[in-house]
Design an enzyme around this catalytic site. Structure first.
Site, PDB file in Angstrom:
ATOM      1  N   ASP A  35       0.747  -1.124   0.151  1.00  0.00           N
ATOM      2  CA  ASP A  35      -0.010   0.057   0.010  1.00  0.00           C
ATOM      3  C   ASP A  35       0.754   1.309   0.155  1.00  0.00           C
ATOM      4  O   ASP A  35       0.573   2.461   0.454  1.00  0.00           O
ATOM      5  CB  ASP A  35      -0.847   0.035   1.367  1.00  0.00           C
ATOM      6  CG  ASP A  35      -1.858  -0.891   1.052  1.00  0.00           C
ATOM      7  OD1 ASP A  35      -2.250  -1.352   0.092  1.00  0.00           O
ATOM      8  OD2 ASP A  35      -2.551  -1.563   2.120  1.00  0.00           O
ATOM      9  N   GLU A  36       2.012   1.380  -0.616  1.00  0.00           N
ATOM     10  CA  GLU A  36       2.957   2.331  -0.595  1.00  0.00           C
ATOM     11  C   GLU A  36       3.511   2.745  -2.047  1.00  0.00           C
ATOM     12  O   GLU A  36       4.257   3.281  -2.284  1.00  0.00           O
ATOM     13  CB  GLU A  36       4.096   2.184   0.235  1.00  0.00           C
ATOM     14  CG  GLU A  36       3.711   2.105   1.930  1.00  0.00           C
ATOM     15  CD  GLU A  36       4.861   2.129   2.632  1.00  0.00           C
ATOM     16  OE1 GLU A  36       5.960   2.492   2.277  1.00  0.00           O
ATOM     17  OE2 GLU A  36       4.898   1.783   3.981  1.00  0.00           O
TER      18      GLU A  36
END
Length: 284
Positions: free
Chosen positions: A228-229
């Site tokens: 999620d980055e």
């Protein structure tokens, strides 16, 4: 459009220096091209130049590439030429929540999202009927710690056999391996609620409700091995207050997730997103 001409989209990135726009324009003139839209950006942080050009030209795709190749070589360009309007072959992955999948497929059927979806993959069977409603083959590939490697092998086989250009994780609740993330770099899009990292794990909207949040939203980003980055493509938030219940927050969040993911997929399909390290340049 000039009779007999075809429409194309050119995207490129290279080290920033004087003369790039002039040279690209000259290459297009040499191909008999007529520019209909042009956007460019020079990144002061990375020293890179980015450009997206819509144009028409009388020649074939190969002839246009031949005319542009010397320009690309002279400036060390990473470039792609796309026939305008060609739908992007897209594989959608889901688990149990169907709001993002339904939003994507509805927009595709309505003609507002230029993707071709030859397959839907899920680790559960819950959304098989939705896939059948849209007439798209549904592939159930269960994932457990013992079967994860085999499941990814099946997924890779589908991607190769179906000539997939884009993978969309439309609330697919499994973590892809680092190797698969690297192989899909720049061509896999994920959606998550914007509460991360503050509200990780299960029932994020209930966690948010318990903390009395005033904004909820969603983030669409490219998939990387850093969970999620990845580079962010689109974000949207809406304001809420104390009167909203946890189920209401979840319903509002579902709407935002669907819109945000669809925008990101649309911009990718229109070749409007270029990678700049950990960031994106979005010519929307």
């Amino acid at each position: 459009m000039i009779p007999g001409a075809s429409a194309f989209t050119l995207t490129l990135s290279c080290p920033d220096q004087p003369g790039i726009v002039h040279a690209v324009s000259g290459g297009l003139v040499a191909a008999g091209g007529n520019i209909t839209e042009s956007q460019q950006y020079g990144s002061p942080e990375t020293g890179s130049f980015f450009m997206r050009v819509d144009f028409t030209a009388p020649g074939t795709e190969a002839q246009v590439q031949e005319a542009l190749a010397p320009v690309a070589a002279a400036f060390g360009m990473d470039w792609q030429l796309h026939p305008a309007g060609a739908p992007v072959r897209t594989l959608i992955m889901v688990s149990k929540s169907g709001h993002c999948l339904n939003d994507l497929l509805f927009r595709q059927r309505a003609g507002t999202l230029n993707i071709d979806v030859p397959a839907i993959v899920s680790n559960h069977r819950d959304l098989a009927e939705l896939a059948a409603f849209y007439g798209i083959p549904f592939h159930h590939i269960p994932v457990t710690p013992d079967t994860k490697e085999d499941a990814e092998h099946q997924l890779r086989t589908l991607i190769q056999d179906l000539d997939i250009e884009l993978v969309v994780l439309a609330r697919y609740m499994q973590i892809l391996s680092n190797e698969l993330c690297r192989d899909l770099s720049g061509r896999a899009i994920n959606i998550h609620h914007s509460f991360l990292p503050s509200f990780k794990g299960a029932r994020p909207y209930h966690q948010a409700h318990a903390r009395g949040v005033k904004l909820i939203g969603a983030t669409a980003h490219y998939v990387t091995s850093d969970l999620d980055e990845g580079p962010i493509i689109e974000q949207e938030v809406i304001r809420v207050d104390h009167s909203r219940s946890a189920p209401q927050l979840a319903a509002l969040g579902s709407d935002v997730e669907g819109r945000t993911l669809s925008k990101a997929v649309q911009w990718h399909a229109e070749h409007r997103v270029l990678l700049d390290g950990k960031r994106t340049i979005v010519f929307n």
